[in-house]
Design a protein around this motif. Structure first.
Motif, PDB file in Angstrom:
ATOM      1  N   SER A 166       0.847  -1.194   0.000  1.00  0.00           N
ATOM      2  CA  SER A 166       0.000   0.000   0.000  1.00  0.00           C
ATOM      3  C   SER A 166       0.882   1.244   0.000  1.00  0.00           C
ATOM      4  N   VAL A 167       0.329   2.341  -0.474  1.00  0.00           N
ATOM      5  CA  VAL A 167       1.116   3.579  -0.519  1.00  0.00           C
ATOM      6  C   VAL A 167       1.668   3.928   0.852  1.00  0.00           C
ATOM      7  N   ARG A 168       0.840   3.687   1.878  1.00  0.00           N
ATOM      8  CA  ARG A 168       1.300   4.024   3.227  1.00  0.00           C
ATOM      9  C   ARG A 168       2.409   3.092   3.694  1.00  0.00           C
ATOM     10  N   ALA A 169       2.261   1.814   3.384  1.00  0.00           N
ATOM     11  CA  ALA A 169       3.268   0.833   3.805  1.00  0.00           C
ATOM     12  C   ALA A 169       4.611   1.110   3.127  1.00  0.00           C
ATOM     13  N   LEU A 170       4.550   1.375   1.812  1.00  0.00           N
ATOM     14  CA  LEU A 170       5.798   1.610   1.087  1.00  0.00           C
ATOM     15  C   LEU A 170       6.445   2.928   1.529  1.00  0.00           C
ATOM     16  N   ALA A 171       5.598   3.907   1.799  1.00  0.00           N
ATOM     17  CA  ALA A 171       6.119   5.190   2.277  1.00  0.00           C
ATOM     18  C   ALA A 171       6.877   4.998   3.591  1.00  0.00           C
ATOM     19  N   LYS A 172       6.303   4.199   4.465  1.00  0.00           N
ATOM     20  CA  LYS A 172       6.941   3.957   5.757  1.00  0.00           C
ATOM     21  C   LYS A 172       8.243   3.191   5.570  1.00  0.00           C
ATOM     22  N   GLU A 173       8.194   2.163   4.704  1.00  0.00           N
ATOM     23  CA  GLU A 173       9.367   1.332   4.465  1.00  0.00           C
ATOM     24  C   GLU A 173      10.516   2.155   3.885  1.00  0.00           C
ATOM     25  N   GLN A 178      10.811   5.391   4.050  1.00  0.00           N
ATOM     26  CA  GLN A 178      11.023   6.623   4.815  1.00  0.00           C
ATOM     27  C   GLN A 178      10.760   7.869   3.981  1.00  0.00           C
ATOM     28  N   VAL A 179       9.750   7.783   3.143  1.00  0.00           N
ATOM     29  CA  VAL A 179       9.373   8.963   2.367  1.00  0.00           C
ATOM     30  C   VAL A 179       7.908   9.268   2.621  1.00  0.00           C
ATOM     31  N   ASN A 180       7.452  10.369   2.040  1.00  0.00           N
ATOM     32  CA  ASN A 180       6.079  10.777   2.272  1.00  0.00           C
ATOM     33  C   ASN A 180       5.099   9.964   1.427  1.00  0.00           C
ATOM     34  N   VAL A 181       3.892   9.835   1.958  1.00  0.00           N
ATOM     35  CA  VAL A 181       2.853   9.094   1.239  1.00  0.00           C
ATOM     36  C   VAL A 181       2.632   9.690  -0.149  1.00  0.00           C
ATOM     37  N   ASN A 182       2.661  11.004  -0.232  1.00  0.00           N
ATOM     38  CA  ASN A 182       2.419  11.664  -1.511  1.00  0.00           C
ATOM     39  C   ASN A 182       3.443  11.272  -2.566  1.00  0.00           C
ATOM     40  N   THR A 183       4.671  11.050  -2.113  1.00  0.00           N
ATOM     41  CA  THR A 183       5.731  10.669  -3.043  1.00  0.00           C
ATOM     42  C   THR A 183       5.437   9.293  -3.636  1.00  0.00           C
ATOM     43  N   VAL A 184       5.046   8.363  -2.797  1.00  0.00           N
ATOM     44  CA  VAL A 184       4.699   7.025  -3.290  1.00  0.00           C
ATOM     45  C   VAL A 184       3.464   7.089  -4.179  1.00  0.00           C
ATOM     46  N   GLN A 185       2.516   7.904  -3.766  1.00  0.00           N
ATOM     47  CA  GLN A 185       1.308   8.060  -4.563  1.00  0.00           C
ATOM     48  C   GLN A 185       1.659   8.511  -5.978  1.00  0.00           C
ATOM     49  N   ARG A 186       2.603   9.430  -6.037  1.00  0.00           N
ATOM     50  CA  ARG A 186       3.030   9.917  -7.348  1.00  0.00           C
ATOM     51  C   ARG A 186       3.679   8.797  -8.162  1.00  0.00           C
ATOM     52  N   VAL A 187       4.478   7.997  -7.498  1.00  0.00           N
ATOM     53  CA  VAL A 187       5.127   6.865  -8.169  1.00  0.00           C
ATOM     54  C   VAL A 187       4.074   5.939  -8.769  1.00  0.00           C
ATOM     55  N   TYR A 188       3.109   5.544  -7.969  1.00  0.00           N
ATOM     56  CA  TYR A 188       2.077   4.621  -8.450  1.00  0.00           C
ATOM     57  C   TYR A 188       1.270   5.245  -9.587  1.00  0.00           C
ATOM     58  N   GLN A 189       1.020   6.535  -9.439  1.00  0.00           N
ATOM     59  CA  GLN A 189       0.235   7.240 -10.457  1.00  0.00           C
ATOM     60  C   GLN A 189       0.972   7.237 -11.804  1.00  0.00           C
ATOM     61  N   GLU A 190       2.265   7.541 -11.747  1.00  0.00           N
ATOM     62  CA  GLU A 190       3.063   7.586 -12.977  1.00  0.00           C
ATOM     63  C   GLU A 190       3.181   6.190 -13.591  1.00  0.00           C
ATOM     64  N   LEU A 191       3.378   5.198 -12.745  1.00  0.00           N
ATOM     65  CA  LEU A 191       3.517   3.833 -13.257  1.00  0.00           C
ATOM     66  C   LEU A 191       2.197   3.357 -13.848  1.00  0.00           C
ATOM     67  N   GLU A 192       1.099   3.842 -13.315  1.00  0.00           N
ATOM     68  CA  GLU A 192      -0.203   3.482 -13.863  1.00  0.00           C
ATOM     69  C   GLU A 192      -0.390   4.152 -15.228  1.00  0.00           C
ATOM     70  N   ARG A 193       0.080   5.378 -15.320  1.00  0.00           N
ATOM     71  CA  ARG A 193       0.016   6.095 -16.589  1.00  0.00           C
ATOM     72  C   ARG A 193       0.794   5.340 -17.666  1.00  0.00           C
ATOM     73  N   ASP A 194       1.851   4.664 -17.260  1.00  0.00           N
ATOM     74  CA  ASP A 194       2.673   3.905 -18.203  1.00  0.00           C
ATOM     75  C   ASP A 194       2.189   2.459 -18.345  1.00  0.00           C
ATOM     76  N   ASN A 195       1.024   2.173 -17.775  1.00  0.00           N
ATOM     77  CA  ASN A 195       0.443   0.822 -17.884  1.00  0.00           C
ATOM     78  C   ASN A 195       1.299  -0.262 -17.251  1.00  0.00           C
TER      79      ASN A 195
END
Lengths: 126, 126
Positions: free
Chosen positions: B34-41, B43-60
């Motif tokens: 989950s975005v929260r789990a990966l963010a914690k693992e 040590q970055v902000n939830v928003n940063t992980v959210q952005r990662v997932y969003q971009e990777l989704e954009r790239d299918n």
DNA sequence: CCTAGTGTACTATTTAACTATAACAGCAAT
DNA sequence: ATTGCTGTTATAGTTAAATAGTACACTAGG
């Protein structure tokens, strides 16, 4: 020169200058363009170029003299060392990167030969 | 995972996930943390992980379902394509980089073999 | 229904790179 | 001395990445 927006411009300029020195395009003692001239040429701010020269001077790759200009170091050992560092970094990035993609070293070597062959329209294997 | 301060963190996380998928460490359909789990693992902000997932989704590469989670694409063609893209980029960076340092292709090949040999404590030439 | 876990969205703040602009300091040629 | 080039320093403003915190939307399981 166009810049990769993901990497600070001053670092990209530094890399380019280091490449030019290492490859012999710029030689020991050569006068660098003035900070203002290079800034204009690269379409960046004077401060950015100033930072480049400052960092390169910190690394003993350039030396600057107020009122005169900035020059490439005369120290060949330093230049050779930079070359080895840069080559090592490229090798490391490449080999480790390919391994992380799941290529073993043999496959990597093969892929490289094919890539070189494709680019040169001839085979590197003599 | 430690981050290179010269490159945006979200890009580095993206690269790592892509590598894990391409190399098979993550397989099609696998549930991502989950975005929260990966963010914690990481040590970055939830928003940063959210952005990662969003971009990777954009790239299918990933697809996300609200309330459920994010998952690796099942499309093997997409994965293979990403692998080729990433390998090509590594090859290009390496070969062009070495050329810019003044190495010809033959020297580059030799340097690579030596590097691999040094790392493996054995020779790659069979 | 309710809770817990999921993705998603929003605002505000901090930090660093870069820019714009100006000024200061030193050297050389006229 | 004056002019023109050099490196150097300083201040202020803009932009983007990353953070912090909060809230909302959806789903599954008890």
């Amino acid at each position: 020169m166009s810049f990769d927006p993901r990497i600070p411009i001053y670092l990209q300029i530094m890399e380019q200058i280091k490449k030019d020195i290492v490859s012999g395009k710029l030689k020991g003692g050569d006068k660098m363009p003035s900070v203002r001239a290079l800034a204009k040429e690269l379409q960046v701010n004077v401060n950015t170029v100033q930072r480049v020269y400052q960092e390169l001077e910190r690394d003993n790759i350039l030396f600057s003299q107020r009122g005169i200009g900035s020059f490439v170091t005369e120290n060949k050992e330093t230049i050779e060392q930079i070359k080895e560092e840069m080559a090592h970094e490229l090798l490391e990035n490449f080999v480790h990167g390919m391994r992380e993609l799941g290529f073993d070293d043999k496959s990597t070597l093969l892929a490289l030969q094919q890539y070189m062959g494709r680019e040169a329209q001839g085979n590197v294997k003599d």
